[in-house]
Design a protein around this motif. Structure first.
Motif, short mmCIF file in Angstrom:
data_model
loop_
_atom_site.label_atom_id
_atom_site.label_comp_id
_atom_site.label_asym_id
_atom_site.label_seq_id
_atom_site.Cartn_x
_atom_site.Cartn_y
_atom_site.Cartn_z
N LYS A 179 12.70 42.14 32.55
CA LYS A 179 11.56 41.32 32.97
C LYS A 179 10.40 41.63 32.05
CE LYS A 179 13.07 41.15 37.76
NZ LYS A 179 12.70 41.39 39.16
N VAL A 180 9.77 40.58 31.52
CA VAL A 180 8.78 40.74 30.45
C VAL A 180 7.46 40.08 30.84
CG1 VAL A 180 8.28 40.24 28.02
CG2 VAL A 180 10.64 40.73 28.73
N VAL A 181 6.37 40.81 30.68
CA VAL A 181 5.03 40.26 30.84
C VAL A 181 4.51 39.94 29.44
CG1 VAL A 181 2.68 40.64 31.67
CG2 VAL A 181 4.61 41.64 32.91
N ILE A 182 4.15 38.67 29.23
CA ILE A 182 3.61 38.21 27.95
C ILE A 182 2.09 38.32 27.99
CG2 ILE A 182 3.38 36.20 26.42
CD1 ILE A 182 6.25 37.25 26.59
N GLY A 183 1.49 38.89 26.94
CA GLY A 183 0.03 38.98 26.89
C GLY A 183 -0.53 39.77 28.05
N ALA A 184 0.04 40.94 28.29
CA ALA A 184 -0.31 41.73 29.46
C ALA A 184 -1.76 42.21 29.45
CB ALA A 184 0.62 42.95 29.58
N TYR A 239 -3.73 44.65 32.14
CA TYR A 239 -3.10 44.56 33.45
C TYR A 239 -1.74 45.23 33.46
CZ TYR A 239 -6.64 41.09 34.62
OH TYR A 239 -7.82 40.44 34.84
N ARG A 240 -1.48 46.02 34.48
CA ARG A 240 -0.17 46.63 34.69
C ARG A 240 0.21 46.44 36.15
NH1 ARG A 240 -0.29 46.33 29.97
NH2 ARG A 240 0.07 47.90 28.40
N ASN A 241 0.20 45.17 36.58
CA ASN A 241 0.45 44.82 37.98
C ASN A 241 1.92 44.76 38.34
OD1 ASN A 241 -2.32 44.43 38.32
ND2 ASN A 241 -2.18 42.31 37.67
N LEU A 262 8.49 45.03 31.34
CA LEU A 262 8.07 45.37 29.99
C LEU A 262 6.76 44.61 29.71
CD1 LEU A 262 8.60 46.65 27.19
CD2 LEU A 262 9.87 44.54 26.63
N HIS A 263 5.66 45.34 29.55
CA HIS A 263 4.35 44.74 29.30
C HIS A 263 4.15 44.63 27.80
CE1 HIS A 263 4.01 46.15 33.44
NE2 HIS A 263 3.07 45.22 33.58
N THR A 264 3.93 43.40 27.31
CA THR A 264 3.80 43.19 25.87
C THR A 264 2.45 42.57 25.52
OG1 THR A 264 4.73 40.94 25.91
CG2 THR A 264 6.30 42.78 25.70
N GLN A 265 2.08 42.75 24.27
CA GLN A 265 0.87 42.13 23.72
C GLN A 265 1.30 41.10 22.68
OE1 GLN A 265 -1.73 42.90 25.32
NE2 GLN A 265 -0.96 44.75 26.29
#
Length: 189
Positions: A9-14, A17-19, A24-27
Motif C-alpha cells: 500500500k503506497v501513499v503518493i506525495g505523503a 503526513y504519516r496517517n 509506504l509513504h513516498t514523495q
C-alpha cells in the motif's frame, strides 16, 4: 528497490503526513505520477494493492491527472484501488474556494504549489472512469453545496482532510472538507 510483499500500500506525495501506518509513504522525487521510470524503479506492474493520494491530483492538469491515473492502473493489482482526495469545487464557502482556486494561494504550508484544476465530483469521476476505473464516492458536495458522506473505513486509507478525521470538521459546520473517492481496478485489467 522492488517491493513485493502481498499487501503493498503506497501513499503518493505523503509530505509530512504519516496517517497510514504500514503503508509506504513516498514523495514526488521517489514516485512521480508523471514519470513512469520512478514507478518502474520502485514497483512491478500489478503489484500494488492500494494507493492513497491526499490533495495531490489538483496539482496536475486534467491531462496530467489522466496520465497519472493510467500509470496507477498499470501498477495496481487486479481489484486494487486508489483512494483520492482533492479540494471540493462544490463546497459553498468563499474563503475555502479562494484558497483552492486555480493558481490561488494554495495551502499555507506550500504556497508555491498552486492548483491547476478544481474538481467537483462529476469531473473527478469522469477522469478516473476515462482511465478505466470504477469509482465510488466517499465524501463530496453536490451542485447545491449539500455535503454527502458514505461509510468508509480509515483502515483502507486515512484521509486527514475529511469530515471523518479532520478535527476542524467535527463541529456542526464543515470548515475544510475534501472530495474523496475510491477508484477500483477491475479484475480483468
Amino acid at each position: 528497490m522492488n517491493h513485493t510483499q502481498t499487501e503493498l500500500k503506497v501513499v503518493i506525495g505523503a509530505g509530512e503526513y504519516r496517517n497510514n501506518p504500514g503503508w509506504l509513504h513516498t514523495q514526488e522525487e521517489e514516485v512521480d505520477l508523471l514519470n513512469e521510470t520512478t514507478w518502474k524503479n520502485m514497483f512491478k506492474e500489478n503489484s500494488i494493492s492500494a494507493i492513497l493520494a491526499e490533495h495531490v491530483w489538483e496539482h496536475l492538469t486534467y491531462e496530467e491527472g489522466l496520465q497519472a491515473a493510467k500509470t496507477c492502473m498499470k501498477y495496481l493489482k487486479p481489484f486494487g484501488y486508489i483512494r483520492c482526495a482533492v479540494p471540493d469545487g462544490y463546497f459553498p464557502d468563499e474563503t475555502y474556494q479562494s484558497i483552492v482556486q486555480i493558481g490561488g494561494p494554495g495551502p499555507e504550508d506550500h504556497p508555491a504549489a498552486s492548483h491547476k484544476i478544481v474538481y467537483n465530483y462529476k469531473l473527478l469521476i469522469e477522469l478516473f472512469e476515462a482511465a478505466g476505473f470504477e469509482v465510488s464516492l466517499l465524501e463530496y458536495c453536490d451542485e447545491n453545496g449539500q455535503f454527502h458522506q458514505y461509510g468508509w473505513d480509515g483502515a483502507d486509507g486515512v484521509i486527514f482532510r475529511s469530515k471523518k478525521f479532520d478535527p476542524r470538521n467535527q463541529a456542526e459546520r464543515l470548515v475544510a472538507p475534501s472530495l474523496i473517492i475510491d477508484a477500483f481496478k477491475r479484475g480483468n485489467r
